[in-house]
Design an enzyme around this catalytic site. Structure first.
Site, PDB file in Angstrom:
ATOM      1  N   GLU A  43      -4.757  33.543 -37.710  1.00 16.61           N
ATOM      2  CA  GLU A  43      -5.116  32.378 -36.907  1.00 16.61           C
ATOM      3  C   GLU A  43      -4.372  31.126 -37.382  1.00 16.61           C
ATOM      4  O   GLU A  43      -4.310  30.838 -38.570  1.00 16.61           O
ATOM      5  CB  GLU A  43      -6.631  32.148 -37.001  1.00 16.61           C
ATOM      6  CG  GLU A  43      -7.129  31.008 -36.132  1.00 16.61           C
ATOM      7  CD  GLU A  43      -8.609  30.743 -36.297  1.00 16.61           C
ATOM      8  OE1 GLU A  43      -9.201  30.114 -35.406  1.00 16.61           O
ATOM      9  OE2 GLU A  43      -9.189  31.172 -37.329  1.00 16.61           O
ATOM     10  N   LYS A 116      -9.917  30.717 -27.463  1.00 15.04           N
ATOM     11  CA  LYS A 116     -11.105  30.991 -28.266  1.00 15.04           C
ATOM     12  C   LYS A 116     -12.360  30.479 -27.574  1.00 15.04           C
ATOM     13  O   LYS A 116     -12.452  29.311 -27.197  1.00 15.04           O
ATOM     14  CB  LYS A 116     -10.924  30.335 -29.637  1.00 15.04           C
ATOM     15  CG  LYS A 116     -11.986  30.662 -30.670  1.00 15.04           C
ATOM     16  CD  LYS A 116     -11.563  30.056 -32.006  1.00 15.04           C
ATOM     17  CE  LYS A 116     -12.535  30.344 -33.126  1.00 15.04           C
ATOM     18  NZ  LYS A 116     -12.043  29.819 -34.414  1.00 15.04           N
ATOM     19  N   CYS A 153     -11.245  34.714 -34.650  1.00 18.79           N
ATOM     20  CA  CYS A 153     -12.064  34.263 -35.763  1.00 18.79           C
ATOM     21  C   CYS A 153     -13.554  34.192 -35.442  1.00 18.79           C
ATOM     22  O   CYS A 153     -14.219  35.210 -35.440  1.00 18.79           O
ATOM     23  CB  CYS A 153     -11.529  32.950 -36.307  1.00 18.79           C
ATOM     24  SG  CYS A 153     -12.074  32.608 -38.006  1.00 18.79           S
TER      25      CYS A 153
END
Length: 289
Positions: A43, A116, A153
């Site tokens: 990331e 995300k 994540c």
């Protein structure tokens, strides 16, 4: 293809964006030389993990997607015949930014991006200051070597994200990651946190019958030690590869996507889902009254 060779790049970063990009490209080439067909970067690999502070100057790190970094990576992908999964700080418009992963096919074609969905806000992880939650929904990408799902994540902790992406046809789930230990923590806390992080993702593999690939950064940044520990799980949670907590590692691991059929028929979780009973999952919380 049944056998897919996955390259994972676990590395440290510095404050110089161009050098991080060149370092990543070198590692992609190394993975390709080792036979990798799909290479996943960690990331926000082009910079330090800047979300440890709320600083408006960090917005200067944002870039368009497609943009200069994806342009550089499309060239590498075509030269090395590899799929690249690249997590970037996306500047969508003035004042509008996302934590986004771009996917580039092995012929250098840009396939699209995933933004995300779950954005944390914790000490050392002030992502809500920088990132607007994703609005593209969950995504799968049909690459030369496999149909892949990409999450990022904090998405790792949510079984709903893994389930939906798997139901969309993902043969492999990828999680580019930046997570670490506060340097003042004791070892028992460190072990517990890492084990929880790995366990929740292995559970996604089991529940959905697909391999999971999680790629984390490593090294000290500010008051954080990024714990590395990148890993690949087979569709029943067995570790095929686990990186160290301290070292940079570029490793290629073979996975067999055909094993999904075996695990899903012997452990038919998808068959036995009671979709008629799941409406409450869309509520924030279920009050008894």
């Amino acid at each position: 293809m049944a056998i897919v060779k996955i390259g994972t790049v676990q590395m440290s970063c510095n404050a110089d964006k161009p050098s991080n990009i060149q370092k990543s490209i070198a590692q992609i080439r190394e993975a390709a030389a080792k036979g990798a067909q799909i290479v996943c970067l960690q990331e926000l690999f082009t910079s330090l993990y800047f979300c440890d502070v709320e600083d408006h100057d960090n917005f200067l790190l944002g870039e368009a997607i497609p943009g200069p970094t994806t342009d550089a990576l499309t060239t590498v992908a075509a030269e090395c015949n590899v799929v690249i999964i690249a997590s970037l700080f996306e500047k969508r418009a003035n004042g509008l930014y996302h934590n986004t992963t771009a996917v580039i096919d092995a012929d250098g074609k840009y396939l699209g991006k995933y933004r995300k969905m779950h954005i944390p806000d914790d000490p050392g992880y002030y992502e809500k200051f920088y990132f607007t939650p994703g609005d593209l929904g969950y995504k799968v990408f049909k690459t030369k070597y496999a149909t892949i799902g990409v999450l990022i994540c904090w998405d790792q902790w949510y079984p709903e994200a893994a389930r939906i992406t798997s139901l969309m046809g993902a043969e492999i789930l990828f999680y580019p990651t930046a997570i670490g230990w506060a340097t003042h923590q004791d070892e028992a806390t460190n072990v517990e946190q890492y084990n929880a992080w790995q366990t929740i993702q292995r559970s996604h593999a089991i529940a959905n019958g697909v391999p999971v690939v999680s790629v984390n950064r490593v090294g000290y940044e500010a008051d954080m030690k990024f714990w590395g520990g990148s890993f690949i799980s087979n569709p029943f949670g067995t570790l095929l590869y686990k990186a160290s907590h301290d070292e940079e590692e570029t490793v290629v691991t073979e996975i067999d996507t055909e094993k999904t059929e075996r695990y899903r028929t012997h452990w038919p979780f998808l068959r036995d889902r009671r979709i008629d009973s799941y409406a409450p999952i869309t509520k924030r919380y279920i009050d008894e009254d």
